[in-house]
Design an enzyme around this catalytic site. Sequence first.
Site, mmCIF file in Angstrom:
data_model
loop_
_atom_site.group_PDB
_atom_site.id
_atom_site.type_symbol
_atom_site.label_atom_id
_atom_site.label_comp_id
_atom_site.label_asym_id
_atom_site.label_seq_id
_atom_site.Cartn_x
_atom_site.Cartn_y
_atom_site.Cartn_z
ATOM 1 N N GLY A 151 -17.113 -85.027 -40.762
ATOM 2 C CA GLY A 151 -15.799 -85.451 -41.223
ATOM 3 C C GLY A 151 -14.765 -84.385 -40.919
ATOM 4 O O GLY A 151 -15.035 -83.181 -41.059
ATOM 5 N N GLY B 228 -18.042 -97.952 -38.611
ATOM 6 C CA GLY B 228 -18.131 -99.318 -39.106
ATOM 7 C C GLY B 228 -19.461 -99.624 -39.767
ATOM 8 O O GLY B 228 -20.296 -98.758 -39.987
ATOM 9 N N HIS C 9 -11.091 -98.610 -39.152
ATOM 10 C CA HIS C 9 -12.270 -98.418 -38.319
ATOM 11 C C HIS C 9 -11.935 -97.341 -37.302
ATOM 12 O O HIS C 9 -10.897 -97.403 -36.639
ATOM 13 C CB HIS C 9 -12.651 -99.712 -37.609
ATOM 14 C CG HIS C 9 -13.885 -99.578 -36.779
ATOM 15 N ND1 HIS C 9 -14.046 -100.232 -35.573
ATOM 16 C CD2 HIS C 9 -15.019 -98.845 -36.957
ATOM 17 C CE1 HIS C 9 -15.224 -99.921 -35.054
ATOM 18 N NE2 HIS C 9 -15.833 -99.076 -35.864
ATOM 19 N N ASP C 10 -12.812 -96.354 -37.155
ATOM 20 C CA ASP C 10 -12.459 -95.207 -36.326
ATOM 21 C C ASP C 10 -12.146 -95.601 -34.889
ATOM 22 O O ASP C 10 -11.251 -95.022 -34.259
ATOM 23 C CB ASP C 10 -13.536 -94.122 -36.390
ATOM 24 C CG ASP C 10 -14.948 -94.613 -36.126
ATOM 25 O OD1 ASP C 10 -15.120 -95.757 -35.667
ATOM 26 O OD2 ASP C 10 -15.892 -93.839 -36.395
#
Length: 491
Positions: A13, A78, A235-236
């Site tokens: 992260g 996700g 969503h990345d």
Amino acid sequence: MNHVAIDIGASGGTVFLGEVTQSSFAVREVHRSDNRPVERNGRYVWDVDALVDLINDGLRAADDQADRLDTVGIDTWGLDFGLLADGELLRDPVSYRDPESTATREQVFEAVGKRRLFDATGITNWNTPNTLWQLHTIADREPELLEESDGLLMMPQLLSARIGGQPAGDVTIASTTQMVDPEARTWATDLLDELSVPMDLLPDLSEPGQRLGPVDDTVISGLSSTPEIVMPASHDTAAAVAGLPLAEDAAFLNTGSWFILGVERDEPVRTDAAFEHAVSNELGVDGTVRLLKNINGFFLLEECRKAWRDADDPADYDTLLSAAEKAPARTALVDTDADTFGIDEPMPDQMRAYCRRTDQPMPTGQGGIVRCLLDSLAAKTALELDALAAVVEDPPSRIVLGGGGVRNELFCQLLADATDRPVSTGPVEATAVGNVLTQAVAAGTVPDIETGRQLVESAFETTTYEPQAGGEWDDAKDRLAALTDDSLSGA
């Protein structure tokens, strides 16, 4: 304005401070921490308390570097979710990489068929443990858990709620679940009813930009200001694509634990060709659709690095890539999407075993293993780009690359060679850039995504890699195509 992007992936992260005006765009990293599934009670799960601590530390670090924090947005990988009762988690969210998380997948296929799933949701990610399969497994094996639950939140909204945000649903992350109609941009209720998925657990879906309320100062204390929680493209990959300077002639490739290869379009594509070539439709910003292919990406590299650290044989990226550049090219290839690759055994051993089973030379040393992986990922991406080009009008003539692969010059050149297309680098931290950009649009600092992309393009340096290998990759692509046969992928 100052916007904090919290980007949490399946291996780490990172928190970024974004400073945006009408004429400038800047993003810098302020905090980083590892993230990985932890084993509890025989299952691989996500440690939500540790992720909240990561967010807390990141917001404090951002606060130290800014006069005030205006907004904060969270994006994640996700598929994964938390089940709640009265606002509290019933158990740790199970990781999609847990071997038991999708144990009844074949039952879903038998019940409705892959074509029905595709027609209803536009998703063909048969190599990813979709949320639908996870819920079906819970309903089959732990029905009491769903009976006890009164709500489901995807990971970014779960974390937003933990720091004070209102429970919500975002179309970009929801579209990874294989439970959303990509044209209506709502839950695929007919399919869910057919599979007996309890729809009353699902949140209402909104587009990115929804305001979720202020950060709770009893959870995140000591900040000099109270930022508002904004739902970005959560969503990345949706965030990353929002942050890339795209045009219709370009494909995007976002590189991380997963490689997401695709093109941005205005409408979903659910044709026979799209189904046959396993192209999926996920939702993006401004009503867009991302026609894409999922490829198991640098996850294998990170698992190799973990195994080497555990064996007291660590190596930094520069050392590994230097060794890989010297290793023989295209000697052995692995299908990174093979079911055999997991988190329960050292990855270098898994790769060597795969090569042995498929009658290939086994890579030796760290350099040989990394070169095998990079060659494989370049060839795999080239094959998937060929499949994508067969589905869309005006096939892409170049690739815009985002994510960690931007720093990997060897991989960038291999990719250009394998695909026979120029590869241009976008921001390394494309996900954070897109997260900040969608917050800035929500706050009114930037009028729209297109204007924001122009700001981004002028703010970051770009390198273009031209293809140089001629037809040298044709044999490697043919060999890898043969390896993706189901009988080998499941070996």
